[in-house]
Structures are given as C-alpha cells and as structure tokens.
Design a protein around this motif. Structure first.
Motif, mmCIF file in Angstrom:
data_model
loop_
_atom_site.group_PDB
_atom_site.id
_atom_site.type_symbol
_atom_site.label_atom_id
_atom_site.label_comp_id
_atom_site.label_asym_id
_atom_site.label_seq_id
_atom_site.Cartn_x
_atom_site.Cartn_y
_atom_site.Cartn_z
ATOM 1 N N GLY A 3 5.957 9.026 4.086
ATOM 2 C CA GLY A 3 5.107 9.590 3.043
ATOM 3 C C GLY A 3 4.885 8.637 1.889
ATOM 4 O O GLY A 3 3.764 8.513 1.374
ATOM 5 N N LYS A 4 5.939 7.922 1.471
ATOM 6 C CA LYS A 4 5.803 6.995 0.355
ATOM 7 C C LYS A 4 4.903 5.814 0.707
ATOM 8 O O LYS A 4 4.082 5.371 -0.112
ATOM 9 N N LEU A 5 5.053 5.286 1.912
ATOM 10 C CA LEU A 5 4.195 4.170 2.323
ATOM 11 C C LEU A 5 2.739 4.597 2.392
ATOM 12 O O LEU A 5 1.834 3.851 1.988
ATOM 13 N N GLU A 6 2.479 5.785 2.904
ATOM 14 C CA GLU A 6 1.097 6.282 2.962
ATOM 15 C C GLU A 6 0.528 6.489 1.560
ATOM 16 O O GLU A 6 -0.650 6.203 1.313
ATOM 17 N N GLN A 7 1.348 6.962 0.625
ATOM 18 C CA GLN A 7 0.883 7.112 -0.752
ATOM 19 C C GLN A 7 0.529 5.757 -1.362
ATOM 20 O O GLN A 7 -0.489 5.622 -2.052
ATOM 21 N N CYS A 8 1.360 4.756 -1.123
ATOM 22 C CA CYS A 8 1.107 3.421 -1.684
ATOM 23 C C CYS A 8 -0.148 2.797 -1.093
ATOM 24 O O CYS A 8 -0.887 2.084 -1.789
ATOM 25 N N LEU A 9 -0.399 3.023 0.206
ATOM 26 C CA LEU A 9 -1.621 2.496 0.819
ATOM 27 C C LEU A 9 -2.860 3.168 0.243
ATOM 28 O O LEU A 9 -3.914 2.538 0.119
ATOM 29 N N ALA A 10 -2.742 4.431 -0.108
ATOM 30 C CA ALA A 10 -3.898 5.179 -0.622
ATOM 31 C C ALA A 10 -4.113 4.962 -2.109
ATOM 32 O O ALA A 10 -5.220 5.181 -2.609
ATOM 33 N N ASP A 11 -3.077 4.531 -2.832
ATOM 34 C CA ASP A 11 -3.172 4.446 -4.289
ATOM 35 C C ASP A 11 -2.406 3.224 -4.776
ATOM 36 O O ASP A 11 -1.188 3.154 -4.658
#
Length: 512
Positions: free
Chosen positions: A197-205
């Motif tokens: 979840g954290k990696l996906e958040q960083c890729l999106a923002d």
C-alpha cells in the motif's frame, strides 16, 4: 614541474598537409605524430595513444572511414576529427556514424579553424571523462554502501537493487532482478500488505514518503530486522505521480541485539541484587530450621514431619548455593582461538550423543573463521551446553543447525533446531531460580558469556528454537583495550597536577 604536452596524430597521404598541420599544432604546444596511410596510422595510434586524431578520408591501403571504425572499437573516448577535401554530405554523415567527432574541409583557409576544432574535441573528451568518473564514483558508492538500495516501478516491479541485497538477505543482484516482485517477497508476510500500500501511494503521489521498522526474510530462512525508508523524489513536484520509488533498507539486527542484551543484563542485575539480599536474609533462619529438624529427627526418628522439614531445608539451602555460585566472579585464562574450531571440537566431543539420537547438525561456519581472545575451555563449555539443550528439545527426526555470521566487531554463532514443544517462558531460561534440572546449565552459560563481555539470547518461533552466542573478535577486543588505555592516559595527563598514570596506582575499573 611543467604540464604534460597534449599529443596529436595526423593521418594523411599528402606530406605537405601533414607537415603544415604538424608545424601549426606544435607551435600551439602539441606533440605531433604523423602517418601517411590508414594502416600505419592505426599502428602509430596503438603505439603512441595520442589525445586526438586527425584523419583524411581518401587514402591508399585503408581509407579514413575504416580507420574511424577501428578507432571507435579500440578507443571510443579518443576524439577523432575528419580533415578531408571531399565536401560530400553523405561522406560527412557516414564519418559521424563511424565515430568522428568533427569535420574540417580541406583546403583549410584558416588554421585557427582546425585549432578550434581540436580544442573543442579535447574539452569534450575531458568532460566525458569527468562525467564517467563521477558516474563510476556514484556507482561504487551506491553498490558498496552498507545499505540495501532499491528502485520500484509501476506494478511494483523491482527495477534496481544494489549489492547490499547479498550482504543483507543473501541474494545476488542477478537473482533479485530476475524476480520482479522480489522485494515484496522478502518482507515478512505480516507486513507485506502494508508495504504494498505504501509503495502504491508513493507511485501515485510524489509528496508521499515513509519509514518503518520491518522484518525481512533471509535466503536461508532467518529473520532479518531492518528499517525500510523511501527516498523523497526530486523528479516531480506537488502531488503528481512518479515513474519509480527509490528507497533503502538498513540492517538494525546488531542494534536490536544490543538493546535486548542491555535489557537482559539489567534484569539479571536487578534479580541478582534482590536474590543476594533475600539469600542473606533467609540463610540464618533456614540454618536454624534445618538444625532444629535434625535434632528433632534424632530424638523422634518415627516423626515423618521432621524428615520433610529437613528435606525442604536442604532443598532451599541448595537453591541458595546456586544463587551464590551464579553471582560469583569467573576466573578466565584468555587465549587466541578460532570460533569455528571451538564449534567443530564441541561437535566432535558430542558425536556419540548426536549419533545415538540420529542427528547430523547442518553446519555453516565460514563466517566464524575469525579469532576471538577468550578462555577456550569456558567457551567450549558454553557451546557444549547449548548444543545439548538444543538436542534435548528436538522431536523425533528433528533438524539441528550451527550457523555463523560476523559484523561490527563480533562473531555470532547460532545454535538452533526444531522443538518438540516450545519453552513456556523464553525469558526465564537464563535465570538461576528454576528448581527444575532441565535449565540448570543455561544460567551458567549466560553467566560465563557475560563474564567474557559477550551476549547470549534465546528465541523461538514457528516450532524452532535457537541460541545466538555473540563474542567480540580479538581484533575488536584489542581496539577496545587500546582505546580504553589511551582514554585513561589522556584523562590522567589532563587531571589537575597530573602528569600521567603512576606505577602502583589503581587504574583498574571498579568491580561490582
């Protein structure tokens, strides 16, 4: 010392042009070499390795285009400039395609044009070398820094990982990059969804980042403790998506070990102080009760209660003696010894017991081939007790192993195996207050290791239990001794009225 003169090779079948170029460039401070054709030009280049090459296109035996191709193959960073009478665009394009850095048309109306082309080519070559050196330094730093550095792209695919993956988790870079979801697969299952979840958040923002202590899975199955931290992106601003997430993982296993050891030592110290006080307070009345029970038994042999009182008094006396022995200092006779040799010697001594139980321990002792400076007999006593305890806890056809690793001035010996049943309270295995006989050797082991300045801890998880014995290497021990000695000497020299340590002075640390 005078600066090195730059060198230049001119390859041309016209002697007049070669001589004209040589005179001009020598006047500008160059050392010039000449060649009348392409073949001899390449021979001269390989022999002299000039800083820049001037090439004519139309020459006998080997034309300039072939020379350019060979130069690009053997020395792509050496600038080559075409000096030719053909002004056909097709020739110029082909020369550039084969590696030419510039093109000067003959006849040269102003030799300054050639000089400027040479200067720019050398400047460009110097910049390329500087960039390449900077990139090499950066690559060496990233690859050899004691951290695992990674890059994750869309779809959480592993795009980059440095050599730290081998040091931290036991995988080569090639093995890691061959598995797109390698990083997520190395995170402990209980933390895997959180990291995803954290990696996906960083890729999106781009504004998102994170840092968290985590557990990772080593290639050999061990749990590695680390801190996983994302690196803020400099490629975008605001809350826009980014192409990849970069981060690092720092190994904190030794730090956690130190914290556990400090807590454990504090517990033992507190319990020891309490135990010594309790033992002192109850020993006198206990002796009185025991003496009374003995007299009562002599007068009334048939009285069972007196025998029970005497038996319990003896048991308590034995318990107090165990506490006394546990708290007494240990005399040692340190000597250089290889940790791996100690482990193998202990296994040889216990071979009949291991064979009788049908157990062949799995060994990985390469990292233990370092020298420690401890009492070999005491160290062997500790290892033998740990092996025996592990052997006694094995279920039928259970597996046992001895593995080692080293780092931060310590060598760590792991002795582990399957468990028939877990230990009820892992924190109590090193305490001397259990009246049972199964754990009597472990408190002694802990006391001996503590007297050596080492650490001993016990862990159990997933039906497996393991002891981790940590002993300071001889090199680290000497460095610590030298550092302490230097610090004392400096303190003595700086003391008011002091001029250094005095013979016969008490410069030993206090003993509690």
């Amino acid at each position: 010392m005078s600066a090195r003169r730059p060198t230049l090779l001119t390859i041309d079948d016209e002697a007049m042009i070669r001589e004209t170029i040589a005179v001009y460039m020598e006047n500008r401070g160059f050392t010039v070499f000449e060649a009348p054709d392409g073949r001899r030009g390449l021979e001269t280049f390989l022999d002299k390795r000039p800083d820049v090459v001037l090439v004519d296109l139309r020459m006998p035996e080997m034309d300039g285009l072939d020379v350019l191709s060979r130069l690009r193959d053997v020395a792509p960073d050496t600038p080559s400039i075409v000096v030719s009478g053909t002004g056909v665009l097709r020739d110029a394009l082909e020369a550039v395609r084969r590696g030419a850095w510039d093109y000067v048309v003959k006849p040269i109306q102003d030799m300054a044009v050639l000089g400027l082309a040479v200067d720019k080519a050398l400047e460009r070559a110097s910049l390329k070398r500087a960039v390449r050196q900077a990139e090499q330094r950066y690559t060496n730093l990233v690859q050899n820094i004691p951290l695992l550095i990674f890059g994750i792209t869309a779809g959480l695919r592993l795009e980059f990982v440095n050599q730290g993956c081998m040091t931290l988790l036991g995988y080569t870079r090639e093995e890691a990059l061959a598995e797109p979801d390698w990083l997520l697969g190395r995170i402990h299952p209980e933390q895997r969804d959180w990291l995803r979840g954290k990696l996906e958040q960083c890729l999106a923002d781009c504004s998102q980042s994170f840092s968290r202590q985590c557990k990772l899975l080593h290639k050999d199955g061990q749990t590695v403790h680390g801190v996983l931290k994302s690196i803020p992106s400099s490629e975008c601003a605001g809350r826009a998506p980014r192409l990849r997430v970069e981060g690092c993982i720092m190994d904190i296993g030794d730090r956690m070990l130190l914290e556990k050891v400090l807590v454990q030592k504090e517990k033992i110290h507190t319990l020891g102080a309490i135990s010594a006080e309790v033992a002192h307070e109850i020993r006198n009345p206990l002796m009185a009760i025991g003496g009374f029970a003995k007299r009562l038994t002599r007068k009334m042999p048939q009285l069972e209660e007196a025998a029970i009182i005497l038996e319990e008094a003896n048991r308590l006396e034995h318990f107090l003696n165990r506490i006394r022995d546990y708290l007494n200092p240990v005399r040692q006779h340190p000597a250089p010894v290889v940790m791996a040799d100690v482990a193998r010697d202990c296994l040889a001594l216990l071979a009949p017991e291991l064979t009788g139980a049908g157990v062949t321990p799995r060994l990985d002792l390469a990292a233990a081939s370092v020298v420690v400076e401890e009492d070999p007999d005491i160290l062997a006593q500790v290892v033998i007790n740990l092996i025996r305890f592990t052997l006694a806890a094995l279920p039928p056809r259970g597996e046992m192993w001895l593995a080692a690793r080293s780092g931060e001035g310590f060598v760590h010996l792991e002795i582990g195996g399957d468990q028939a049943r877990p230990v009820a309270d892992a924190e109590k295995v090193f305490l001397p207050f259990d009246a049972g006989g199964d754990t009597i050797g472990l408190p002694v082991c802990f006391r001996l290791v503590r007297s050596m300045g080492g650490a001993l801890r016990f862990e159990q998880q997933g039906g497996k239990g393991l002891f981790l014995l940590s002993i300071m290497t001889a090199e680290a021990r000497r460095a610590e001794r030298d550092g302490v000695g230097a610090a004392r000497a400096e303190a003595a020299a700086q003391a008011p009225g002091g001029d250094g340590p005095h013979p016969g002075g008490n410069d030993e640390p206090g003993k509690g």
